[in-house]
Design an enzyme around this catalytic site. Structure first.
Site, short mmCIF file in Angstrom:
data_model
loop_
_atom_site.label_atom_id
_atom_site.label_comp_id
_atom_site.label_asym_id
_atom_site.label_seq_id
_atom_site.Cartn_x
_atom_site.Cartn_y
_atom_site.Cartn_z
NE ARG A 83 52.13 39.70 35.27
CZ ARG A 83 50.94 40.28 35.48
NH1 ARG A 83 50.61 40.72 36.67
NH2 ARG A 83 50.09 40.42 34.49
CG HIS A 126 48.54 45.82 33.74
ND1 HIS A 126 49.00 44.74 34.49
CD2 HIS A 126 47.40 46.21 34.35
CE1 HIS A 126 48.17 44.50 35.50
NE2 HIS A 126 47.20 45.39 35.44
CD GLU A 171 43.42 40.68 35.30
OE1 GLU A 171 42.68 41.68 35.30
OE2 GLU A 171 43.69 40.06 36.31
CG ASN A 300 46.51 37.82 36.69
OD1 ASN A 300 47.59 37.22 36.73
ND2 ASN A 300 46.38 39.05 36.22
CE1 TYR A 302 43.95 40.05 42.97
CE2 TYR A 302 43.74 39.49 40.66
CZ TYR A 302 44.42 40.12 41.67
OH TYR A 302 45.57 40.81 41.39
CD GLU A 380 47.49 40.98 38.40
OE1 GLU A 380 46.39 41.21 38.96
OE2 GLU A 380 47.89 41.58 37.39
C1 GBH Z 1 43.68 42.59 38.39
O1 GBH Z 1 42.40 42.70 37.88
C2 GBH Z 1 44.54 43.57 37.68
O2 GBH Z 1 45.43 42.95 36.77
C3 GBH Z 1 45.28 44.53 38.55
O3 GBH Z 1 45.72 45.61 37.81
C4 GBH Z 1 44.39 44.92 39.71
O4 GBH Z 1 44.94 45.95 40.48
C5 GBH Z 1 44.16 43.70 40.54
O5 GBH Z 1 43.67 42.63 39.78
C6 GBH Z 1 43.21 43.93 41.71
O6 GBH Z 1 41.98 44.32 41.27
O7 GBH Z 1 32.89 41.09 36.09
O8 GBH Z 1 32.52 43.47 36.21
O9 GBH Z 1 31.91 42.08 38.04
C7 GBH Z 1 41.34 42.19 38.63
C8 GBH Z 1 40.50 41.19 37.93
C9 GBH Z 1 38.41 40.46 37.21
C10 GBH Z 1 38.49 41.84 39.18
C11 GBH Z 1 36.95 40.76 37.07
C12 GBH Z 1 37.03 42.14 39.04
C13 GBH Z 1 34.93 41.22 38.28
C14 GBH Z 1 34.45 42.47 37.62
N1 GBH Z 1 39.09 41.49 37.93
N2 GBH Z 1 36.36 41.07 38.36
S1 GBH Z 1 32.84 42.28 36.94
#
Ligand code: GBH
Length: 483
Positions: A83, A126, A171, A300, A302, A380
């Site tokens: 991807r 992206h 995202e 995605n 995390y 992701e």
């Molecule tokens: C993804 O975003 C991305 O797609 C990728 O590019 C990136 O490298 C990867 O993950 C790792 O970070 O609400 O202000 O406290 C991450 C998704 C979602 C992570 C919102 C941070 C909380 C930020 N993000 N999250 S906040």
């Protein structure tokens, strides 16, 4: 951990796709080569205090020049699919004029992938909007929707005959609310109304592109990727905490899921953001475009989060990396505070909560994907750890191997519960430019030495290769095998 006997292998469903993901600005470098011009990230990364260490994507992993070696690495790992994203700033550097040399690169990349037996999964956006479009309002401007559609068609002109899966956005939460409301991502604005307008235009662009591509070729697999969360109240017996969790669910998950799958903004969200001008941005017919049926939804994941109506002394409202002024990403942020939980964390400080992924997939399947006949993928999932090469030159990243194993297990738990998850992409193939964190965070299953650009497969990469080769997960968690 010892190699598990075949008997204890937990198999993936037939056809389950195992891959890895990257994004253009995070790996390509060659920021001003072959006609590419600035994107909003080239601008933002140069603003004082916006990115840790002042790091930019000028060179990154130099993937623009090393893509052949990187595809060879993917083949060595045995990835079914890769991807990647196309840089809008490379293809339409001024926002509208097509740059053939930019498309040449993606054609070379896709041909290399196909030659190596790795199936390409293409993301159109992206986060690297041409700066020229931001100068005219960026995603807060309705015009950007048409520029995005023209760009998508130009990419399809070139690659439509060899790429089957096309996702429009990665995202939109981050593009809209981290970029225009929290101020932690490009273009760095801190305006709740701007974030909402951007979210709407991003989704409109998504829907318009799905329609345009479907008109051209109804055999394509089309969709988008959302970052979704599991929002739990800190105290489930306190209605104020329950309401904080509801608001986060509305502003991260349902703000996108409902327009896309149900053709309407959630009424509780509209109530929460009343006065922020969303009704002036939404025009008749927009929601019909946004809710154009999609074939695939990428999730995605995390971490989940615990919400309270009370501030927590150790938890910032957003992930502020530097001293720059930021605010909550939520346009209706009153009484919404994250609380840390007693869970293991990654180097980003993110909580490790694999069971949240199981719950999330069950919910998204039941409430949105299944009724629409949309296929679900995890596009992701991954973790940053402060892994450095050992004396032997290798990277013994046992924590990442455990993370990968436990999240794949969480997906198989969802599969066992009846959720037909179709595939998984680890984030990321390579250590790369982690946005506001610059090069300080390493998510890769392959290490990148930024001085020499040398790549080294980490232990987690070898473990993933073994899982892919076996088409199943070895029994027991590596994390549980430790002393
Ligand atoms: C993804 O975003 C991305 O797609 C990728 O590019 C990136 O490298 C990867 O993950 C790792 O970070 O609400 O202000 O406290 C991450 C998704 C979602 C992570 C919102 C941070 C909380 C930020 N993000 N999250 S906040």
């Amino acid at each position: 951990p010892a190699v598990a006997p075949a008997a204890s292998l937990r198999p993936f469903p037939a056809g389950f796709v195992l891959g890895a993901a990257t994004a253009a600005y995070q790996i390509e470098g060659a920021a001003h080569e072959d006609g590419r011009r600035d994107s909003i990230w080239d601008t933002f990364s140069r603003e004082p205090g916006a990115v840790l260490g002042g790091d930019t994507g000028d060179v990154a992993c130099d993937h623009y020049h090393r893509y052949r070696d990187d595809v060879a690495l993917m083949a060595r790992l045995g990835l079914d699919s890769y991807r990647f994203s196309v840089s809008m700033a490379r293809v339409v550097p001024d926002g509208h004029t097509v740059n053939a040399k930019g498309l040449d690169f993606y054609e070379r990349l896709v041909d290399e992938l196909l030659g190596a037996g790795v199936s390409p999964w293409l993301t159109l956006y992206h986060w690297d909007l041409p700066q020229a479009l931001e100068d005219r309002g960026g995603w807060t401007a309705r015009e950007t929707v048409d520029r995005f559609t023209d760009y998508a068609l130009a990419v399809h002109d070139r690659l439509g005959d060899r790429v089957r899966t096309w996702t429009t956005l990665n995202e939109p939460f981050c593009s809209a609310f981290l970029g225009y409301t929290a101020g932690v991502h490009a273009p760095g604005h801190t305006d709740p109304a701007a974030g909402l307008a951007a979210a709407h235009h991003l989704m409109l662009g998504h829907g318009q592109v799905v329609r345009a591509l479907r008109d051209r070729d109804d055999s394509l697999s089309l969709g988008l990727t959302l970052n979704l969360t599991v929002a739990d109240p800190v105290d489930p017996t306190d209605p104020r905490d329950v309401d904080a969790a509801r608001r986060v669910d509305a502003q991260m998950n349902r703000v996108f899921l409902d327009p896309i799958f149900r053709g309407a903004y959630p009424s509780d969200l509209l109530e929460d953001v009343r006065g922020l001008g969303l009704e002036r941005v939404v025009r008749d017919g927009d929601l019909a475009v946004i809710s154009t049926p999609i074939d695939v939804l990428g999730v995605n994941y995390y971490q989940g989060e615990a919400l309270s109506h009370r501030p927590h002394p150790d938890a910032p409202v957003t992930e502020a990396v530097t001293a720059r002024p930021v605010r909550s990403p939520f346009p209706a942020a009153d009484g919404v505070f994250r609380h840390p939980r007693p869970l293991a964390t990654t180097a980003m400080g993110w909580e490790v909560q694999p069971e949240g992924l199981t719950r999330l997939l069950e919910r998204v399947h039941a409430e949105y994907a299944a009724p629409a006949g949309t296929e679900l993928y995890v596009t992701e999932n991954g973790a940053a750890f402060a892994d450095e090469p050992d004396g032997d030159g290798l990277v013994h990243d046992a924590a990442r191997t455990a993370f990968l194993h436990d999240h794949l297990g969480a997906i198989l738990d969802a599969v066992d519960a009846g959720v037909p998850v179709r595939g998984y992409f680890y984030w990321s193939l390579l250590d790369n430019y982690e946005w506001a964190w610059g090069y300080s965070q390493r998510f890769g299953i392959v290490r990148v030495d930024y001085d020499s650009q040398e790549r080294t497969i980490k232990d987690s990469g070898h473990a993933y290769a073994a899982i892919i080769a076996a088409r199943g997960l070895p029994g027991g968690s590596p994390a549980a095998d430790g002393p």
